[in-house]
Scaffold this motif. Structure first.
Motif, PDB file in Angstrom:
ATOM      1  N   LYS A 213       0.881  -1.255   0.016  1.00 29.11           N
ATOM      2  CA  LYS A 213       0.100  -0.112  -0.125  1.00 29.11           C
ATOM      3  C   LYS A 213       0.987   1.316  -0.256  1.00 29.11           C
ATOM      4  O   LYS A 213       0.562   2.214  -0.528  1.00 29.11           O
ATOM      5  CB  LYS A 213      -0.929   0.108   1.249  1.00 29.11           C
ATOM      6  N   ARG A 214       1.868   1.204   0.633  1.00 37.27           N
ATOM      7  CA  ARG A 214       2.871   2.554   0.761  1.00 37.27           C
ATOM      8  C   ARG A 214       3.554   2.491  -0.502  1.00 37.27           C
ATOM      9  O   ARG A 214       3.417   3.616  -1.228  1.00 37.27           O
ATOM     10  CB  ARG A 214       3.869   1.992   1.862  1.00 37.27           C
TER      11      ARG A 214
ATOM     12  N   TYR B 242       0.604  13.029   1.025  1.00 39.87           N
ATOM     13  CA  TYR B 242      -0.049  12.564   2.347  1.00 39.87           C
ATOM     14  C   TYR B 242      -1.653  12.570   2.325  1.00 39.87           C
ATOM     15  O   TYR B 242      -2.120  11.417   2.794  1.00 39.87           O
ATOM     16  CB  TYR B 242       0.105  13.702   3.574  1.00 39.87           C
ATOM     17  N   ILE B 243      -2.273  12.977   1.486  1.00 38.86           N
ATOM     18  CA  ILE B 243      -3.766  12.870   1.111  1.00 38.86           C
ATOM     19  C   ILE B 243      -3.834  11.367   0.171  1.00 38.86           C
ATOM     20  O   ILE B 243      -4.775  10.720   0.690  1.00 38.86           O
ATOM     21  CB  ILE B 243      -4.138  13.878   0.167  1.00 38.86           C
TER      22      ILE B 243
ATOM     23  N   ARG C 118      -6.788   4.508   3.954  1.00 44.03           N
ATOM     24  CA  ARG C 118      -8.192   4.641   4.665  1.00 44.03           C
ATOM     25  C   ARG C 118      -8.378   5.494   6.100  1.00 44.03           C
ATOM     26  O   ARG C 118      -9.115   5.008   6.989  1.00 44.03           O
ATOM     27  CB  ARG C 118      -9.096   3.677   4.494  1.00 44.03           C
ATOM     28  N   TYR C 119      -7.548   6.459   6.275  1.00 49.13           N
ATOM     29  CA  TYR C 119      -7.758   7.207   7.311  1.00 49.13           C
ATOM     30  C   TYR C 119      -7.886   8.811   7.020  1.00 49.13           C
ATOM     31  O   TYR C 119      -8.106   9.126   5.743  1.00 49.13           O
ATOM     32  CB  TYR C 119      -6.357   7.185   8.279  1.00 49.13           C
TER      33      TYR C 119
ATOM     34  N   ASP D 155      -6.299  14.266   9.384  1.00 53.69           N
ATOM     35  CA  ASP D 155      -4.937  13.506   9.946  1.00 53.69           C
ATOM     36  C   ASP D 155      -3.638  13.589   9.119  1.00 53.69           C
ATOM     37  O   ASP D 155      -2.513  13.944   9.600  1.00 53.69           O
ATOM     38  CB  ASP D 155      -5.368  12.277  10.553  1.00 53.69           C
ATOM     39  N   ALA D 156      -4.031  13.438   7.682  1.00 56.63           N
ATOM     40  CA  ALA D 156      -2.914  13.573   6.794  1.00 56.63           C
ATOM     41  C   ALA D 156      -2.251  14.972   6.723  1.00 56.63           C
ATOM     42  O   ALA D 156      -1.103  14.975   6.821  1.00 56.63           O
ATOM     43  CB  ALA D 156      -3.521  13.118   5.314  1.00 56.63           C
ATOM     44  N   ILE D 157      -3.044  16.153   6.706  1.00 56.13           N
ATOM     45  CA  ILE D 157      -2.717  17.294   6.722  1.00 56.13           C
ATOM     46  C   ILE D 157      -1.929  17.632   8.013  1.00 56.13           C
ATOM     47  O   ILE D 157      -0.974  18.501   8.080  1.00 56.13           O
ATOM     48  CB  ILE D 157      -3.775  18.281   6.661  1.00 56.13           C
ATOM     49  N   LYS D 158      -2.544  17.233   9.334  1.00 59.72           N
ATOM     50  CA  LYS D 158      -1.956  17.406  10.303  1.00 59.72           C
ATOM     51  C   LYS D 158      -0.410  16.759  10.329  1.00 59.72           C
ATOM     52  O   LYS D 158       0.763  17.385  10.905  1.00 59.72           O
ATOM     53  CB  LYS D 158      -2.490  16.813  11.759  1.00 59.72           C
TER      54      LYS D 158
END
Length: 287
Positions: free
Chosen positions: A154-155, A213-214, A221-222, A226-229
C-alpha cells in the motif's frame, strides 16, 4: 614397518585423488551445462531469425564497417618495412554475409521515437515515467529502512500514484501550459529564475507536497485531516521544506534553463528518484 605401510597406502591415495579430481570435473561440467545450452539456443536463434528492421542495417560499400582498398594500400606503404600486407577481399563471402547480418542498433531512431512519444502524449508519458520511478524509489527506501520488516504494498502504491498524478500530470500542465502564460515564452535566466522561485515557494508547499499525504490517507483509509496534520508536523519538526528546497531549487533552475520543454518532466522525474526516497522515509516516519 612404516615405509612398507606408506608404500601400501600410495595406490589408495592416488585412487582417492583421481576420484576427487573426477568429481570436481563432473561438478564443473554440470554447472556449465545450463549456460552452454542457453548459449546454443541463443546462437541458433540469432542465426535463423531476421532482426527487426528498425535495428537492422546493412553495410554499404562506403560504410565505415568496410575498409576501403585505398586506405589499406596507403597503410601498407607506411608499414612496408615492418609487416606484410594481406590482400583485401571485398567480394561477398561467408564473412561478408555474417557482417551484413549482424544487427547494428540505430540509437538515433530510438531516441527520435522516444522524443516523439513524449511530444505526442506528454501526460501519458509523464504519468508512466513518474509512477515507475516512484515505485522504484519507495522500494529502495523500504529496503534501506531498518524498521521495515515486510514490504508494504500500500505504501508503494500510494507513492506511485502520488508521483504519477502530481509529478507526471500536474507538473506537465504547470510547466508547459501555465508557466508560459504566467512568465511568457522568451527564454532566459530571468524567466527561469522566476519559474524556479514560484515553483519552490508556492507550488511545493501548497500543490506538490500535500497530495503525497492525502493519497496515502486514501490508500490507508484514514482521515484527510490527520494527513494534513502529519504534513504540518513534518514541515515544522522534520524540516521537510528545507530538504525540498536544498535539492529542488538548483535542480529546477537547471531544468528551466537548459532542458527542452517536452523533457522537463522526465528530468524532474530523474532527480526526484532521490527525493522520493527522502519523502518516503519522512512521510512514513512513525507509521
Amino acid at each position: 614397518s612404516e615405509p612398507t605401510r606408506h608404500a601400501c597406502d600410495a595406490p589408495w591415495r592416488e585412487h582417492h585423488i583421481s576420484i576427487s579430481s573426477h568429481n570436481t570435473i563432473t561438478s564443473t561440467m554440470t554447472r556449465l551445462t545450463l549456460p552452454l545450452r542457453i548459449a546454443t539456443v541463443l546462437l541458433s536463434f540469432c542465426s535463423t531469425t531476421r532482426c527487426i528492421s528498425a535495428f537492422h542495417s546493412v553495410p554499404t560499400p562506403n560504410s565505415p564497417l568496410i575498409i576501403q582498398p585505398r586506405n589499406i594500400h596507403r597503410h601498407v606503404k607506411v608499414e612496408k618495412k615492418t609487416m606484410h600486407s594481406l590482400p583485401l577481399h571485398t567480394s561477398s563471402g561467408p564473412s561478408s554475409s555474417a557482417l551484413a547480418a549482424f544487427p547494428t542498433p540505430n540509437f538515433a531512431t530510438v531516441g527520435a521515437g522516444v522524443a516523439q512519444f513524449y511530444k505526442a502524449s506528454p501526460l501519458i508519458a509523464g504519468f508512466l515515467t513518474a509512477s515507475t520511478k516512484a515505485a522504484l524509489a519507495d522500494s529502495t527506501a523500504q529496503y534501506r529502512d531498518v524498521s521495515t520488516t515486510k514490504f508494504d504494498v500500500k505504501r508503494n502504491l500510494s507513492m506511485a500514484l502520488y508521483s504519477g498524478l502530481v509529478l507526471g500530470i500536474s507538473c506537465e500542465i504547470m510547466y508547459n501550459t501555465i508557466f508560459p502564460r504566467l512568465f511568457g515564452m522568451e527564454q532566459g535566466v530571468v524567466r527561469a529564475l522566476k519559474m524556479t522561485l514560484f515553483d519552490g515557494f508556492f507550488n511545493a508547499p501548497f500543490l506538490w507536497l500535500p497530495p503525497a499525504y492525502i493519497v496515502k490517507a486514501l490508500v490507508y483509509r484514514y482521515s484527510k485531516r490527520d494527513a494534513i496534520k502529519k504534513y504540518i508536523t513534518d514541515v515544522k519538526t522534520n524540516g521537510l521544506l528545507k530538504k525540498y528546497w536544498s535539492l529542488w531549487l538548483p535542480m529546477s533552475m537547471i531544468n528551466f534553463c537548459f532542458v527542452p520543454a517536452h523533457f522537463r518532466v522526465t528530468f524532474a522525474a530523474s532527480v526526484s528518484f532521490f527525493w522520493m526516497i527522502i519523502l518516503s522515509i519522512v512521510a512514513n516516519n512513525g507509521d
